[in-house]
Design an enzyme around this catalytic site. Structure first.
Site, mmCIF file in Angstrom:
data_model
loop_
_atom_site.group_PDB
_atom_site.id
_atom_site.type_symbol
_atom_site.label_atom_id
_atom_site.label_comp_id
_atom_site.label_asym_id
_atom_site.label_seq_id
_atom_site.Cartn_x
_atom_site.Cartn_y
_atom_site.Cartn_z
ATOM 1 N N ASP A 70 0.878 -1.105 0.073
ATOM 2 C CA ASP A 70 -0.020 -0.069 -0.004
ATOM 3 C C ASP A 70 0.900 1.009 0.124
ATOM 4 O OD1 ASP A 70 -2.083 1.578 -0.033
ATOM 5 O OD2 ASP A 70 -2.931 0.976 1.874
ATOM 6 N N LYS A 72 -6.440 9.951 10.696
ATOM 7 C CA LYS A 72 -5.956 9.261 9.193
ATOM 8 C C LYS A 72 -6.867 9.638 8.255
ATOM 9 C CE LYS A 72 -5.334 4.897 6.904
ATOM 10 N NZ LYS A 72 -5.038 3.364 7.105
ATOM 11 N N ASP A 84 -4.158 2.506 -5.292
ATOM 12 C CA ASP A 84 -2.695 2.875 -4.764
ATOM 13 C C ASP A 84 -2.005 1.705 -3.898
ATOM 14 O OD1 ASP A 84 -4.344 3.465 -2.550
ATOM 15 O OD2 ASP A 84 -2.647 5.103 -2.045
#
Length: 1257
Positions: free
Chosen positions: A976, A1045, A1204
C-alpha cells in the site's frame, strides 16, 4: 453597410423602428431568416478592428397561407427600399470611411426565399449556403472563391440596378473633386491598400490636415462632417456587434456534422433511437412516417442529421428498393445535408441485392463518392456493417471492378508517450504470462459465458438457503410463487392491452410515443423485468426516479444484446475468440504480441461479415426514465393481492401490492414507490432460496474481450463503456473520439492486463463467514445482522398520544425517525452482504475474471458492481489468485509482514521489526487458523480482521508443509502507498521534508505520516491545554492515528474543513470512552489543528493546490470546462456544469430531472475549481498504476490494484516493488506541471489577444 447604420442618421430613425417591429413580427411567424440573411451576409472590409461576418445556413420558407406569402413579399420589398436609401446615404461618407458592398438574396414572389435559376424553388432541395469570409457572390448569385459551390443566378432588384449606377457616378465626381486617383495608396502604417479596400480611420482632431487638399477650406469643412459621421458610425458598430451576438443566441444555428461516430443530443438522439426501435420491431411505416413528418416541417428539418436518413436507407437497402434509396438521397439533398460513407454504403448494398443492377448506376455512385472526397477503402475501414451488408457492398463493387479487394491494415502503431516506449519496442526479454488452462477449457468457458449473457439474467442460490426450512417458510414460499404467477398473468394482459391502445392512437406530428420501445421484446420479457425489480425492492421503498431508471436500463441492455444477435455477430465473435484463446492457453505456442494487438489482427483477418463494433446508440436518459415510469405505473395499477391473505380475519378486498407516495428528502418532495406491508411480511417470512441478477453483475467465466478501442471490450455482448460517466454526459466520448488510436494504447493495454488476472474463492474462509452471517451476524466483524435484530418500530394510537406532553411527543417522533433509519440501514447492509456472499458461494468451484473500465479521471474499477476485490474486508478476504506460485526463499517473510500490516500495528517499525514481531506471535497466528471462532480470537482485533484470518491460514499451511519455499501460494500480498496523494504532491513540488514524511526518501525506519500528524496535533493540544482551553483538556489521551487518518488522507483530494470535521466526528463517536457531549466541539477543534499541521509539514503541496485551484477558477469564469491530458495521453474533462431542471411528464407522476452535465450550460465554477486539484492527482495516481501494470505484465507477474494498493504473489513482491519505484521516478521525471501549464495556455489563452481587442471595443 448593415441596416443598423441607420441609427447614425436621424432621418431614418422611424424607418429603423418600423424595421425592428417587422423583424419581431416575422420572427414569431418563423420567417426571420430573411433578416438574419440580410444582416449576416454583410462583408465589411474594415481592417481595424476585424469584425467577423457570421456564416449561417437557412432554409427556403414555405408559408402555409396566402396572406403569409403576401406579407413576406411586402417586407422583402421594404428591405429593398431601405437598402437603396442606405446606399444613397453611404455615398456621402468620403475619404477614410469606406464600406463593403451589401449583397442580398432576394425573396421570390412565392415567398420561398432565395430563387435558383428560373424556378422559384431550389432545385437541389438543399439549404442555401451564405458565403463564408473570403467569398463573394457572382453575378449569377453563386459563390466563388475559397469553398465556393455552384453558381445560382439571383434576380436583381430594380432598386439595386439604380443604386449601382447612382453610386458609381457620385464616386467618380467625388474622386475628381478631391483629386484622388484610383490606385494603391499607403495607409498610416505604411501598408499598401488596394482601391476599394475597407479601412476605418477615424480622425480624432478637428482641423487635422491630410496632404495638400486639406489646406483648402472646402475640404476642411468636409473632413469635419466626415469625422462626426464616422464617430457616430463607430458607436453603431458596437451596437451592431452586440445585436449580432444576440442573433447568434436567439436564432438556432444549424450545425452540419456528417460524422456518425457522434450522435447528436436532444431531438436528434431521441429521433434516432425511435427510428432504430421501430426498425427493430418491424414497424417500418411508422419510422418512415416520422422521418417524413420531420422533414416536411422546416422547423424540425433543421434538427435532422444525415444519420437519421441513413437509418431508413439501411432499411430500404435490405429490401433491395432502389427507388426508395433514390428518394432518400433526394430528401438528404433537400435538407441541405451531404451523404456520408454510410449513405453510399446503403446505396451500394441495395445495388448488390438487386439482380442485374446496371453497372452505370454503380459507377455513378462511385464517381459521386469520389467527388465528395470519399474513397471506397474508407468505406470498408470505417463503416459498421450488419449481417451480410459488407458482402453485398463488395458484390456491387465487383460488378464494375472485378479485381477490387479491400486492403487489410496490418501496421501496428505504438503509443507516442516516452513513458511506455521501452514497453512496446523492447520485447525480446518480455515474458507475457499464460493462463493455467488448456485451449479447449478456455473455449468451453467462453461458451458458458456467452450463454449467460444471451439469457441476460442468472438465478443463483442464496446463502440463506442453508438454513433449515420450517413449515411456515415453506408455506410463505409457496404463497409467493402462486402470487407471482397471478401478477405475471395480470401484467402480461395489461401490457398487451396498453400496446393495442398505443398502436391505435394516431401519433401527433412530432410526438415520440413509447410504443416502439414496448415492442422490442415479448410481453413476458418486460414482465420478467418488472417481477425481478419487485423482488429487489427494499421494505422502505425506492424513489420513482431510481426504480424507473433501473427498469429502463434493463430493457435497454436486453435490446442491445438481442440487436447483436439479430445482426449475426455472435458467430463471428465466437470464431475470433476461439483463435484469440490461443494467446492465453498454456498448451499453445508463445506469442510476442499483447492481447489487444492479437485481437485487432484477428479481426482484420476475419473482416467479412458483420462488424463486432456495434453502432447501437445509447438511449437518452429521458427515454430510459419515461419507459421505466410507464412500467412502474403498470405495476402499481395491476399488481394486487387479497387483503386477508395473511390474516383471514380481515375483510377480503383487492389491494395494490405497491403504492405511490411522496416524501421529503433534503427539503425536496420526492415520489416514492413503497411495497405494501403484506408483501414485505411475505418476503421476510419466506426467506427465499434464490436470487436473480443481471448477467453483468456476475464475474466472467472466461477472460474478457480485450479493449481495442474506447467502444469495444470487456463483456461479450453486454454493452460496456470504457469510461464511466454521469448518465447522459457525452463530453468524454467526444474527447476520446478525437484521440488518435495509438494515443490510447497504453491505457487500453493496462485495462486488459488488470482484466486478465484470474481469481478463485477461498472456500474455507467463505464457509466461516457464511456461518457467522446465518448466525445473526457480527457487527464488530462487519457481518450485518438480519432484519429480525432491528429495533422495533413502536406504534401509538391517538388515545395514547393524548396523554403525552409536547416535549414527550417530540421525543417519541425523534425516536421513531431514528428507528426507521436504523431499520433501513440494516436492511441495506444485510442485502449487500447477502448478494456478495451468494455470488461468492455460487462461484466457489469456478475460476473467474473481473473486466475493468475507468472513471473520467482514469481510475480503474472492476465492472461487476457487487462482488470484486475493491470491496470491503469480507470480499477481499475470500478472493485469491487462481494461479499459484511457490513461496520461494522470501515468500514466507512477505506473508508475515503482510499479516502485521493488516493488524494496523507496528506502523513505525521497519520491515525487519515487523517480521520479528510476527515470529513472536506465531502461537496466536496458528491458534487463529485452527480455531477461528472458538480459540483466542486474536485475529478479531486486527484492522482488517477477515483478511488477517485468511493470512493466518495461509501462513499455517506454509509452515506446516514439508518445505515452505516450495509451498504453492495463491494468496495476494498487498503493498500500500504511504498517503499516495501527498507522495505525488511532494514529488511535483520537490518538497524534501514532505517527501521524507511519505517515504519517498530512504529512511532506516518507515515513516508514517498519519502518526506524524497525530503527534503534532497532540503537541498543539498540550500547548492549548496548558493555556486552559477546555476542549483541549477533554481531548487528552484521545488523539490517535485512527482519529486523524481519514482526514489527512483526503485533504489532498479536496476535502474541506466541513468534510474533515464530519470525518473526525465519526471517529470520535466510535471511541467508547469519549464523552459524547463534546463530540462537536472536539471535531471542530481537531480539524483546525490537522489542517495547520499539514500546512507546516507540506509547504509545496499547498502552493500547487492553490495554483491548480486558481487556474480552474479562471478557466470556469471564462465559460470553459477544465481539461487536461495525462502523461499516458488520456484526455480528461471535468463534467461539472450548472444544474438545469428538465420536467418529464409521466403517467404516474411528473419527474423533475436535475441535469448537471449539460455542456450547453455554463460551467459550475465552484465545482470546477474545488475538483481540479484532487482530480488531477487522481489522474497521476492512475497513470502510475497503469505504468506499473504494464511493466509487471511484461515481466510475467500477476498484478492487480486497488487504486494505490498493489497486489501480487508473495514470490514476486520484490520485483513488483522495483517496478513500482522505477515507474514512479520515470513519471515524475517528466515536466508534469510545465506540460500542464503549456496545455492550459495553449487551449485557453491562445486567442486571448483577439478577445481583449473585442472587449476594449
Amino acid at each position: 453597410m448593415s441596416l443598423l447604420r441607420l441609427c447614425a442618421l436621424p432621418k431614418c430613425l422611424s424607418g429603423l423602428i418600423l424595421l425592428e417591429r417587422s423583424v419581431r413580427r416575422v420572427s414569431n411567424a418563423g420567417h426571420c431568416h430573411y433578416f438574419l440573411t440580410l444582416r449576416n451576409n454583410v462583408e465589411r472590409r474594415i481592417s481595424d478592428p476585424p469584425w467577423t461576418s457570421q456564416r449561417r445556413h437557412f432554409s427556403a420558407l414555405i408559408p402555409k397561407k396566402e396572406d403569409g406569402k403576401k406579407r413576406v413579399w411586402e417586407q422583402s420589398q421594404l428591405l429593398d427600399v431601405l437598402e437603396a436609401r442606405i446606399q444613397q446615404l453611404q455615398s456621402d461618407i468620403v475619404l477614410d470611411v469606406q464600406h463593403a458592398k451589401v449583397q442580398f438574396v432576394n425573396a421570390s414572389k412565392s415567398g420561398r426565399g432565395a430563387s435558383s435559376g428560373k424556378s422559384h424553388k431550389n432545385v437541389s432541395g438543399g439549404r442555401t449556403e451564405l458565403p463564408k469570409v473570403g467569398q463573394t457572390i457572382s453575378k449569377g448569385g453563386g459563390q466563388t472563391g475559397k469553398g465556393g459551390g455552384k453558381d445560382a443566378s439571383v434576380y436583381k432588384s430594380r432598386w439595386m440596378e439604380k443604386l449601382i449606377q447612382e453610386k458609381t457616378t457620385k464616386t467618380k465626381k467625388l474622386n475628381l473633386k478631391l483629386g484622388i486617383e484610383d490606385k494603391p495608396v499607403k495607409s498610416r502604417k505604411g501598408k499598401l491598400i488596394l482601391p476599394g479596400t475597407a479601412q476605418k480611420n477615424i480622425l480624432t482632431k478637428a482641423g487635422k490636415k491630410t496632404g495638400k487638399a486639406s489646406k483648402e477650406p472646402e475640404l476642411a469643412e468636409l473632413e469635419r462632417k466626415t469625422e462626426a459621421k464616422a464617430q457616430e458610425l463607430a458607436e453603431v458598430e458596437k451596437l451592431e456587434w452586440k445585436l449580432n451576438q444576440w442573433a447568434m443566441s436567439a436564432s438556432p444555428e444549424l450545425v452540419q456534422d456528417n460524422s456518425e461516430a457522434r450522435m447528436y443530443e436532444g431531438v436528434q438522439l431521441s429521433v434516432h433511437c425511435y427510428l432504430e426501435a421501430c426498425v427493430f420491431c418491424g414497424d417500418i411505416d411508422r419510422a418512415q412516417r416520422l422521418l417524413l413528418t420531420h422533414h416536411r416541417m422546416i422547423s424540425r428539418r433543421n434538427l435532422l442529421n444525415i444519420g437519421l436518413y441513413n437509418v431508413m436507407m439501411r432499411v430500404w437497402a435490405k429490401k433491395g428498393s432502389l427507388n426508395q434509396i433514390g428518394r432518400m438521397f433526394i430528401l438528404v439533398e433537400e435538407a441541405g445535408l451531404k451523404p456520408n460513407l454510410t449513405s453510399y454504403c446503403a446505396a451500394l448494398e441495395c445495388m448488390g441485392r438487386t439482380p442485374n443492377c446496371s453497372p452505370k448506376v454503380i459507377n455513378r455512385v462511385l464517381r459521386q463518392m469520389k467527388e465528395d472526397g470519399l474513397c471506397v477503402e474508407e468505406l470498408f475501414r470505417l463503416c459498421v456493417f450488419r449481417q451480410d451488408e459488407r458482402d453485398m457492398v463488395l458484390r456491387a463493387i465487383h460488378t464494375v471492378e472485378p479485381d477490387f479487394q479491400p486492403s487489410i491494415n496490418t501496421v501496428l502503431h505504438t503509443c507516442s508517450s516516452p513513458l511506455v516506449k521501452d514497453f512496446y519496442t523492447e520485447r525480446a526479454d518480455a515474458k507475457y504470462p499464460k493462463l493455467a488452462f488448456s485451449l479447449e477449457e478456455l473455449r468451453e468457458r467462453f461458451s458458458r459465458q456467452l450463454s449467460m449473457e444471451q439469457a441476460s439474467t442468472i438465478t443463483i442460490h442464496s446463502v440463506e438457503a442453508m438454513k433449515p426450512v420450517t413449515p411456515h417458510m415453506a408455506k410463505m414460499r409457496a404463497l409467493l410463487a402462486e402470487q407471482r404467477m397471478v401478477w405475471h398473468k395480470a401484467l402480461v394482459g395489461a401490457l398487451r392491452e396498453s400496446n393495442m391502445i398505443l398502436a391505435s392512437i394516431t401519433p401527433k406530428a412530432v410526438r415520440l410515443s413509447l410504443y416502439p420501445y414496448l415492442c422490442l421484446m415479448d410481453q413476458k420479457d418486460y414482465v420478467d423485468i418488472m417481477i425481478q425489480s419487485l423482488s429487489n425492492l427494499p421494505p422502505s421503498g425506492e424513489s420513482l426516479h431510481i426504480l424507473a431508471k433501473e427498469l429502463g436500463n434493463r430493457v435497454h441492455n436486453k435490446f442491445c444484446i438481442r440487436m447483436k444477435s439479430h445482426n449475426q455477430m455472435v458467430d463471428k465473435l465466437s470464431h475470433i475468440y476461439n483463435e484469440y484463446a490461443e494467446l492465453l492457453a498454456k498448451d499453445s505456442q508463445d506469442f510476442d504480441v499483447l492481447p489487444r494487438e492479437r485481437w485487432w489482427k484477428l479481426e482484420a483477418e476475419h473482416s467479412s461479415g458483420p462488424s463486432l463494433l456495434g453502432d447501437n446508440t445509447q438511449w437518452p436518459h429521458t427515454v430510459v426514465v419515461e419507459l421505466g415510469t410507464y412500467l412502474v405505473d403498470l405495476m402499481v395499477k395491476h399488481m394486487k393481492v387479497n387483503s386477508d391473505i395473511l390474516n383471514p380475519a380481515n375483510d377480503r378486498k383487492f389491494i395494490p401490492v405497491l403504492y405511490h407516495m411522496y416524501t421529503f428528502r433534503s427539503n425536496k418532495q420526492v415520489g416514492f414507490i413503497k411495497p405494501h406491508p403484506i408483501l414485505t411480511q411475505m418476503q421476510q417470512d419466506a426467506m427465499e432460496t434464490t436470487l436473480t441478477f443481471d448477467s453483468y453483475v456476475m464475474p466472467m467465466l472466461c477472460p474478457p474481450v480485450p479493449w481495442t478501442s474506447a467502444k469495444f471490450g470487456a463483456y461479450l455482448l453486454t454493452p460496456t463503456k470504457m469510461m464511466r460517466t454521469v448518465v447522459g454526459a457525452n463530453q468524454h466520448e467526444i474527447l476520446l473520439e478525437k484521440c488518435q488510436d495509438a494515443d490510447l494504447h497504453a491505457v487500453l493495454d493496462s485495462l486488459n492486463q488488470l482484466g486478465n488476472a484470474a481469481w478463485r474463492i477461498n472456500q474455507p474462509l467463505l464457509d466461516i463467514i457464511i456461518s457467522v452471517f446465518n448466525d445473526k451476524g457480527n457487527e464488530k466483524l462487519d457481518i450485518p445482522p438480519p432484519n429480525s435484530e432491528a429495533p422495533k418500530i413502536l406504534r401509538y394510537s391517538q388515545q395514547d398520544l393524548a396523554t403525552y406532553s409536547s416535549a414527550e411527543k417530540a421525543h417519541l417522533k425523534r425516536e421513531l425517525v431514528k428507528a426507521k433509519k436504523k431499520c433501513s440501514e440494516m436492511h441495506s447492509l444485510r442485502m449487500d452482504a447477502l448478494y456478495k456472499l451468494s455470488i461468492a458461494n455460487h462461484m466457489r468451484d469456478e475460476v473467474f475474471w473481473f473486466p475493468h473500465n475507468m472513471d473520467f479521471r482514469g481510475r480503474t474499477y472492476p465492472c461487476p458492481p457487487y462482488f470484486n476485490h475493491l470491496g470491503s474486508d469480507v470480499t477481499r478476504a475470500i478472493l485469491v489468485f487462481a494461479e499459484g506460485k511457490p513461496l520461494g526463499p522470501g515468500g514466507l517473510k512477505w506473508l508475515k509482514i503482510h499479516l502485521v500490516n493488516l493488524t494496523g500495528l507496528k506502523k513505525r517499525s521497519s520491515l525487519a521489526g515487523r517480521l520479528e514481531y510476527a515470529n513472536t506471535i506465531m502461537d496466536d497466528i496458528l491458534d487463529s487458523a485452527d480455531n477461528p471462532l472458538n480459540g483466542k480470537k486474536w485475529w478479531q482485533n486486527a484492522d482488517e480482521p477477515w483478511q488477517a484470518l485468511a493470512c493466518c491460514m495461509e501462513i499455517a499451511n506454509a509452515v506446516r508443509s514439508p518445505d515452505p519455499t516450495h509451498f504453492i501460494s495463491h494468496f495476494p500480498v498487498h503493498q500500500d502507498g504511504s498517503c499516495n496523494g501527498l507522495q505525488h504532491y511532494a514529488a511535483l513540488g520537490r518538497d524534501v521534508i514532505g517527501a521524507t514524511s511519505v517515504n519517498l526518501i530512504p529512511c532506516e525506519v518507515p515513516q508514517d505520516v498519519y502518526s506524524g500528524v497525530a503527534q503534532q496535533v497532540e503537541e498543539f493540544r498540550a500547548r492549548d491545554s496548558e493555556k486552559g482551553l477546555k476542549i483541549a483538556q477533554v481531548l487528552e489521551g484521545f488523539i490517535s492515528r485512527k482519529v486523524v487518518k481519514q482526514t489527512v488522507m483526503t485533504v489532498v483530494y479536496g476535502v474541506t474543513r466541513y468534510g474533515g470535521r464530519l470525518q473526525i466526528e465519526k471517529r470520535l463517536k466510535e471511541v467508547d470512552d469519549f464523552p459524547k457531549e463534546y463530540v462537536w466541539d472536539a471535531s471542530h477543534y481537531l480539524v483546525q489543528q490537522v489542517f495547520s499541521s499539514l500546512k507546516e509539514m507540506f509547504t509545496g503541496t499547498r502552493e500547487i493546490q492553490d495554483w491548480l485551484t486558481e487556474s480552474a477558477r479562471l478557466i470556469a469564469k471564462s465559460g470553459n470546462t477544465v481539461e487536461w491530458v495525462t502523461p499516458l495521453g488520456l484526455p480528461i474533462i471535468q463534467p461539472y456544469h450548472r444544474t438545469r431542471t428538465q420536467m418529464l411528464k409521466g403517467t404516474i407522476q411528473d419527474l423533475s430531472l436535475q441535469i448537471t452535465h449539460d455542456s450547453k450550460q455554463k460551467p459550475d465554477t465552484v465545482k470546477q475549481k474545488n475538483a481540479f486539484p484532487p482530480n488531477f492527482i487522481h489522474s497521476l495516481d492512475s497513470t502510475h498504476m497503469m505504468l506499473t501494470a504494464l511493466y509487471c505484465y511484461s515481466a510475467g507477474l500477476t498484478f492487480v490494484s486497488v487504486h494505490d494498493c498493489f497486489w501480487t504473489h508473495a514470490l514476486t513482491v520484490d520485483t513488483m516493488n522495483k517496478v513500482c519505484r522505477e515507474q514512479f521516478v520515470a513519471l515524475h521525471s517528466q515536466p508534469i506541471l510545465q506540460e500542464l501549464s503549456n496545455f492550459l495556455l495553449q487551449k485557453y489563452c491562445s486567442g486571448l489577444s483577439h478577445v481583449c481587442i473585442k472587449q476594449r471595443l
